[in-house]
Design an enzyme around this catalytic site. Structure first.
Site, PDB file in Angstrom:
ATOM      1  N   GLU A  42     -44.731  11.478 -11.044  1.00  0.00           N
ATOM      2  CA  GLU A  42     -44.322  10.351 -12.089  1.00  0.00           C
ATOM      3  C   GLU A  42     -44.476  10.119 -13.357  1.00  0.00           C
ATOM      4  O   GLU A  42     -44.136  12.071 -14.024  1.00  0.00           O
ATOM      5  CB  GLU A  42     -46.611   9.964 -12.337  1.00  0.00           C
ATOM      6  CG  GLU A  42     -47.487   9.371 -10.833  1.00  0.00           C
ATOM      7  CD  GLU A  42     -47.027   7.512 -11.995  1.00  0.00           C
ATOM      8  OE1 GLU A  42     -45.971   7.698 -12.575  1.00  0.00           O
ATOM      9  OE2 GLU A  42     -47.955   6.835 -12.127  1.00  0.00           O
ATOM     10  N   ASP A  45     -51.763   8.896 -18.532  1.00  0.00           N
ATOM     11  CA  ASP A  45     -52.828   8.800 -19.769  1.00  0.00           C
ATOM     12  C   ASP A  45     -54.205   8.432 -19.368  1.00  0.00           C
ATOM     13  O   ASP A  45     -54.395   9.458 -19.621  1.00  0.00           O
ATOM     14  CB  ASP A  45     -51.415   6.702 -19.537  1.00  0.00           C
ATOM     15  CG  ASP A  45     -52.034   6.332 -21.126  1.00  0.00           C
ATOM     16  OD1 ASP A  45     -51.834   6.877 -22.317  1.00  0.00           O
ATOM     17  OD2 ASP A  45     -52.174   5.715 -21.525  1.00  0.00           O
ATOM     18  N   ARG A 101     -36.172   1.196 -20.735  1.00  0.00           N
ATOM     19  CA  ARG A 101     -36.441   2.374 -19.393  1.00  0.00           C
ATOM     20  C   ARG A 101     -35.205   3.012 -19.182  1.00  0.00           C
ATOM     21  O   ARG A 101     -34.926   4.605 -19.123  1.00  0.00           O
ATOM     22  CB  ARG A 101     -36.760   1.693 -18.380  1.00  0.00           C
ATOM     23  CG  ARG A 101     -37.707   1.523 -18.094  1.00  0.00           C
ATOM     24  CD  ARG A 101     -37.833   0.983 -16.743  1.00  0.00           C
ATOM     25  NE  ARG A 101     -38.948  -0.475 -16.614  1.00  0.00           N
ATOM     26  CZ  ARG A 101     -40.601  -0.112 -16.258  1.00  0.00           C
ATOM     27  NH1 ARG A 101     -40.965   1.540 -16.432  1.00  0.00           N
ATOM     28  NH2 ARG A 101     -40.407  -1.176 -16.513  1.00  0.00           N
TER      29      ARG A 101
HETATM   30  C1  PRP Z   1     -46.770   3.748 -16.351  1.00  0.00           C
HETATM   31  C2  PRP Z   1     -47.109   4.734 -15.697  1.00  0.00           C
HETATM   32  C3  PRP Z   1     -48.473   5.327 -14.506  1.00  0.00           C
HETATM   33  C4  PRP Z   1     -49.779   4.916 -15.119  1.00  0.00           C
HETATM   34  C5  PRP Z   1     -50.231   5.527 -16.421  1.00  0.00           C
HETATM   35  O1  PRP Z   1     -46.968   2.452 -14.983  1.00  0.00           O
HETATM   36  O2  PRP Z   1     -45.707   5.313 -14.575  1.00  0.00           O
HETATM   37  O3  PRP Z   1     -48.050   4.638 -13.730  1.00  0.00           O
HETATM   38  O4  PRP Z   1     -48.693   3.783 -16.189  1.00  0.00           O
HETATM   39  O5  PRP Z   1     -51.259   5.729 -17.133  1.00  0.00           O
HETATM   40  P1  PRP Z   1     -52.472   5.205 -17.045  1.00  0.00           P
HETATM   41  O6  PRP Z   1     -52.410   7.091 -16.967  1.00  0.00           O
HETATM   42  O7  PRP Z   1     -53.511   5.369 -17.598  1.00  0.00           O
HETATM   43  O8  PRP Z   1     -53.158   5.075 -15.216  1.00  0.00           O
HETATM   44  P2  PRP Z   1     -46.928   0.965 -15.922  1.00  0.00           P
HETATM   45  O9  PRP Z   1     -48.052   0.818 -15.559  1.00  0.00           O
HETATM   46  O10 PRP Z   1     -46.318   1.445 -17.658  1.00  0.00           O
HETATM   47  O11 PRP Z   1     -45.746   0.903 -15.037  1.00  0.00           O
HETATM   48  P3  PRP Z   1     -44.152   1.102 -14.723  1.00  0.00           P
HETATM   49  O12 PRP Z   1     -44.205   2.277 -14.011  1.00  0.00           O
HETATM   50  O13 PRP Z   1     -43.106  -0.085 -13.644  1.00  0.00           O
HETATM   51  O14 PRP Z   1     -43.592   0.725 -16.445  1.00  0.00           O
END
Ligand code: PRP
Length: 181
Positions: free
Chosen positions: A101, A105, A167
């Site tokens: 990952e 967050d 990105r």
């Molecule tokens: C981001 C990141 C994780 C997620 C983490 O993805 O890549 O998958 O957020 O957040 P959390 O701990 O609050 O669940 P995002 O939804 O932004 O999609 P992307 O990777 O396509 O940008």
């Protein structure tokens, strides 16, 4: 490379990231040295650059696979609900799985991933996260390899986006508040 106007400052420059990625790859290679290889599962979209750099530094046999997820109500009244958009191509049953990952967050996404993969009976399951924002955590999650802990600021670059932008910046920068408020 010039820094776009939307970026307040560079938080992690290319060299800092590269050094840490090499360290993580060395650690992972040592830990899996006695295994018959592993499958890296990158979480799209954000993990694609980190995974590409990490994978090319690994000294153990590995396959690459991907999964795509989407979360509902991010940043508002998040319930933590996560939706599977695209599953891995191959089965993970009986294999050593390392989930890759870009950012941790709230933890809802990783929690979903770990529960989902555990139910599929892998030989082992570990997680590798480039960036963690501990202040934002809503659920406790399993983190086996971690690149950096950072404060609660909106960061972009090296796979991370704001509205699908930034990105492919080669560094990780802090977005100016006026861009996303
Ligand atoms: C981001 C990141 C994780 C997620 C983490 O993805 O890549 O998958 O957020 O957040 P959390 O701990 O609050 O669940 P995002 O939804 O932004 O999609 P992307 O990777 O396509 O940008």
């Amino acid at each position: 490379m010039s820094v776009p106007n939307a970026i307040e400052r560079v938080l992690l420059d290319e060299e800092t990231i590269a050094v840490r990625v090499r360290e993580l790859a060395a650690q992972i290679s040592a830990d899996y040295a006695d295994s018959d290889g592993l499958v890296l599962v990158g979480v799209l979209k954000g993990a694609f650059i980190f995974m590409a750099d990490l994978a090319r530094r690994l000294q153990v046999a590995h396959h690459v696979d991907f999964i795509a997820l989407s979360s509902y109500n991010r940043g508002t009244t998040s319930t933590g609900a996560v939706r599977l958009i695209m599953d891995t191509r191959a089965s993970v049953a009986g294999r050593h799985v390392l989930v890759i990952e870009d950012i941790l967050d709230t933890g809802y996404t990783l929690d979903y991933l770990v529960r989902t993969f555990r139910a599929r009976n892998p030989a082992s399951l570990r997680t590798c996260i480039l960036i963690s924002k501990p202040e934002r955590r809503q659920v406790e999650v399993q983190v086996d390899y971690l690149g950096f802990e950072i404060p609660n600021e909106w960061v972009v670059g090296y796979g991370l986006d704001y509205a699908d932008r930034f990105r492919t910046l080669p560094y990780i920068g802090v977005l100016k508040r006026e861009v996303y408020k």
